[in-house]
Design an enzyme around this catalytic site. Structure first.
Site, PDB file in Angstrom:
ATOM      1  N   HIS A 291       2.565   3.438  -9.065  1.00  0.00           N
ATOM      2  CA  HIS A 291       2.328   2.011  -9.331  1.00  0.00           C
ATOM      3  C   HIS A 291       3.496   1.388 -10.092  1.00  0.00           C
ATOM      4  O   HIS A 291       3.848   0.234  -9.861  1.00  0.00           O
ATOM      5  CB  HIS A 291       1.016   1.823 -10.100  1.00  0.00           C
TER       6      HIS A 291
ATOM      7  N   GLU B 143       0.834 -12.866  12.505  1.00  0.00           N
ATOM      8  CA  GLU B 143       1.342 -11.665  13.169  1.00  0.00           C
ATOM      9  C   GLU B 143       1.249 -10.518  12.156  1.00  0.00           C
ATOM     10  O   GLU B 143       1.556 -10.702  10.979  1.00  0.00           O
ATOM     11  CB  GLU B 143       2.803 -11.859  13.591  1.00  0.00           C
TER      12      GLU B 143
ATOM     13  N   GLY C   4       0.155   5.420  -4.439  1.00  0.00           N
ATOM     14  CA  GLY C   4      -0.438   6.696  -4.841  1.00  0.00           C
ATOM     15  C   GLY C   4       0.144   7.848  -4.038  1.00  0.00           C
ATOM     16  O   GLY C   4       0.550   8.872  -4.597  1.00  0.00           O
TER      17      GLY C   4
ATOM     18  N   ASP D 140       0.825  -1.216   0.000  1.00  0.00           N
ATOM     19  CA  ASP D 140       0.000   0.000   0.000  1.00  0.00           C
ATOM     20  C   ASP D 140       0.859   1.266   0.000  1.00  0.00           C
ATOM     21  O   ASP D 140       1.977   1.272   0.527  1.00  0.00           O
ATOM     22  CB  ASP D 140      -0.928  -0.024   1.229  1.00  0.00           C
TER      23      ASP D 140
ATOM     24  N   ARG E 237     -11.897   2.185  -8.592  1.00  0.00           N
ATOM     25  CA  ARG E 237     -11.038   3.351  -8.860  1.00  0.00           C
ATOM     26  C   ARG E 237     -11.323   3.915 -10.259  1.00  0.00           C
ATOM     27  O   ARG E 237     -11.916   3.231 -11.089  1.00  0.00           O
ATOM     28  CB  ARG E 237      -9.569   2.937  -8.737  1.00  0.00           C
TER      29      ARG E 237
ATOM     30  N   ASN F 174     -10.760  -2.737  -5.769  1.00  0.00           N
ATOM     31  CA  ASN F 174      -9.983  -1.754  -6.523  1.00  0.00           C
ATOM     32  C   ASN F 174     -10.598  -1.422  -7.895  1.00  0.00           C
ATOM     33  O   ASN F 174     -10.217  -0.427  -8.524  1.00  0.00           O
ATOM     34  CB  ASN F 174      -8.522  -2.200  -6.699  1.00  0.00           C
TER      35      ASN F 174
HETATM   36  C1  IPE Z   1      -5.426  -2.720  -0.379  1.00  0.00           C
HETATM   37  O1  IPE Z   1      -5.107  -1.389  -0.541  1.00  0.00           O
HETATM   38  C2  IPE Z   1      -5.333  -3.447  -1.689  1.00  0.00           C
HETATM   39  C3  IPE Z   1      -3.997  -3.587  -2.245  1.00  0.00           C
HETATM   40  C4  IPE Z   1      -2.885  -3.154  -1.737  1.00  0.00           C
HETATM   41  C5  IPE Z   1      -3.935  -4.304  -3.489  1.00  0.00           C
HETATM   42  P1  IPE Z   1      -6.219  -0.263  -0.789  1.00  0.00           P
HETATM   43  O2  IPE Z   1      -5.480   1.007  -0.855  1.00  0.00           O
HETATM   44  O3  IPE Z   1      -7.063  -0.642  -1.934  1.00  0.00           O
HETATM   45  O4  IPE Z   1      -7.100  -0.368   0.526  1.00  0.00           O
HETATM   46  P2  IPE Z   1      -8.053   0.711   1.225  1.00  0.00           P
HETATM   47  O5  IPE Z   1      -9.023   1.173   0.189  1.00  0.00           O
HETATM   48  O6  IPE Z   1      -7.171   1.820   1.707  1.00  0.00           O
HETATM   49  O7  IPE Z   1      -8.677  -0.036   2.360  1.00  0.00           O
HETATM   50  C1  IPE Z   2      -1.486   0.209  -3.408  1.00  0.00           C
HETATM   51  O1  IPE Z   2      -1.266   1.575  -3.469  1.00  0.00           O
HETATM   52  C2  IPE Z   2      -1.654  -0.419  -4.763  1.00  0.00           C
HETATM   53  C3  IPE Z   2      -3.036  -0.825  -5.075  1.00  0.00           C
HETATM   54  C4  IPE Z   2      -4.054  -0.778  -4.267  1.00  0.00           C
HETATM   55  C5  IPE Z   2      -3.275  -1.313  -6.410  1.00  0.00           C
HETATM   56  P1  IPE Z   2      -2.459   2.602  -3.493  1.00  0.00           P
HETATM   57  O2  IPE Z   2      -2.827   2.892  -4.893  1.00  0.00           O
HETATM   58  O3  IPE Z   2      -3.585   2.126  -2.636  1.00  0.00           O
HETATM   59  O4  IPE Z   2      -1.776   3.859  -2.843  1.00  0.00           O
HETATM   60  P2  IPE Z   2      -2.437   4.895  -1.847  1.00  0.00           P
HETATM   61  O5  IPE Z   2      -2.998   4.107  -0.692  1.00  0.00           O
HETATM   62  O6  IPE Z   2      -3.516   5.604  -2.605  1.00  0.00           O
HETATM   63  O7  IPE Z   2      -1.329   5.768  -1.440  1.00  0.00           O
HETATM   64 MG    MG Z   3      -4.095   2.396  -0.697  1.00  0.00          MG
END
Ligand code: IPE
Ligand code: IPE
Ligand code: MG
Length: 241
Positions: A39, A205, A25, A22, A73, A70
């Site tokens: 990404h 854990e 972005g 995570d 999005r 996802n």
């Molecule tokens: C969880 O992250 C999914 C992946 C890392 C693939 P998200 O960024 O989608 O999760 P939320 O929306 O913050 O819970």
């Molecule tokens: C995780 O990074 C990757 C996916 C969920 C595909 P994010 O895209 O969720 O990044 P943030 O949480 O918006 O920073």
């Molecule tokens: Mg995220």
């Protein structure tokens, strides 16, 4: 440092580490870049962490790459992500094979773009005989979706209700045959499961480093394993044994 020296410096090494990658972005936004640049950087980082996993003697490494949620999005981000994932599998399959890594996919393959499906099927087929490390890619994966899918298949197979137990249910999960994760890492500071390995993580854990996924390097992985070594897993009993 040799592989053996690195491994020996840990109190104990998890057999299976699962990672919620995570923060891509936010990593990009903090640099004034487009989210897709994050990404891309995140996909690049897969190679680093797989190599680190091999060096540390991890047997199973699971990566949460795209959740069933996802899809909500913006279209451009979803399409960009699918392209990045297609490219990364295309570029890395041969390298994984050379490293002795086996690739497994969990989640619903059918929901993915056809080219990506094909790349995944080919990479899984190419690497199926390898045993040095198993890389589990969770793509179009959701923990609740997995449970629904398992129940549907059990009903189709006309399983006798009396025969249903935890072991049987585990065999109907996408993760059949894969040991439950010992350690789950979620980068970026968020502390929730976001529908990841719902059935499998009841006694894992959890570890929540604040770094964004593209910055989670070998040293960060070592810190996570160190922390794991200091945890006392009791599984409802009174001592680790
Ligand atoms: C969880 O992250 C999914 C992946 C890392 C693939 P998200 O960024 O989608 O999760 P939320 O929306 O913050 O819970
Ligand atoms: C995780 O990074 C990757 C996916 C969920 C595909 P994010 O895209 O969720 O990044 P943030 O949480 O918006 O920073
Ligand atoms: Mg995220």
């Amino acid at each position: 440092m040799t592989i053996q020296e690195e491994t020996q410096s840990f109190i104990k090494v998890p057999q299976h580490i699962a990672i919620i990658m995570d923060g891509n972005g936010r990593w990009a936004t903090a640099r004034g870049l487009h989210r897709l640049a994050g990404h891309n950087a995140g996909a690049e980082n897969l190679r680093t962490i797989i190599q680190a996993g091999v060096d540390f003697g991890i047997q199973y490494l699971t990566f949460y790459a795209f959740s069933t949620e996802n899809w909500s999005r913006p279209k451009g981000e979803v399409e960009g992500l699918m392209q990045i994932l297609t490219d990364v599998i295309d570029q890395e399959a041969a390298e994984l094979h050379q490293q002795g890594a086996r690739l497994i996919h969990i989640g619903k393959l059918e929901g993915l773009p056809p080219t990506l499906q094909e790349k995944i099927r080919n990479a899984v087929e190419l690497t199926k005989g390898n045993g040095r490390i198993t890389i589990v890619l969770a793509l179009n994966y959701g923990g609740r979706d997995e449970i629904v899918h398992a129940v549907q298949r059990m009903l189709k197979d006309q399983i006798d209700p009396e025969k249903v137990d935890q072991a049987l249910l585990s065999d109907y999960m996408f993760t059949a045959g894969i040991p439950d994760p010992d350690l789950v890492i979620r980068t970026s500071g968020e502390q929730r499961t976001s529908n990841f390995l719902t059935w499998q993580t009841v006694y894992s854990e959890w570890y929540f480093p604040t770094v964004y996924w593209p910055d989670f390097n070998k040293e960060e992985l070592a810190k996570a394993i160190e922390e794991f070594g200091n945890r006392n897993r009791r599984f409802g009993g009174l001592s680790e044994a």
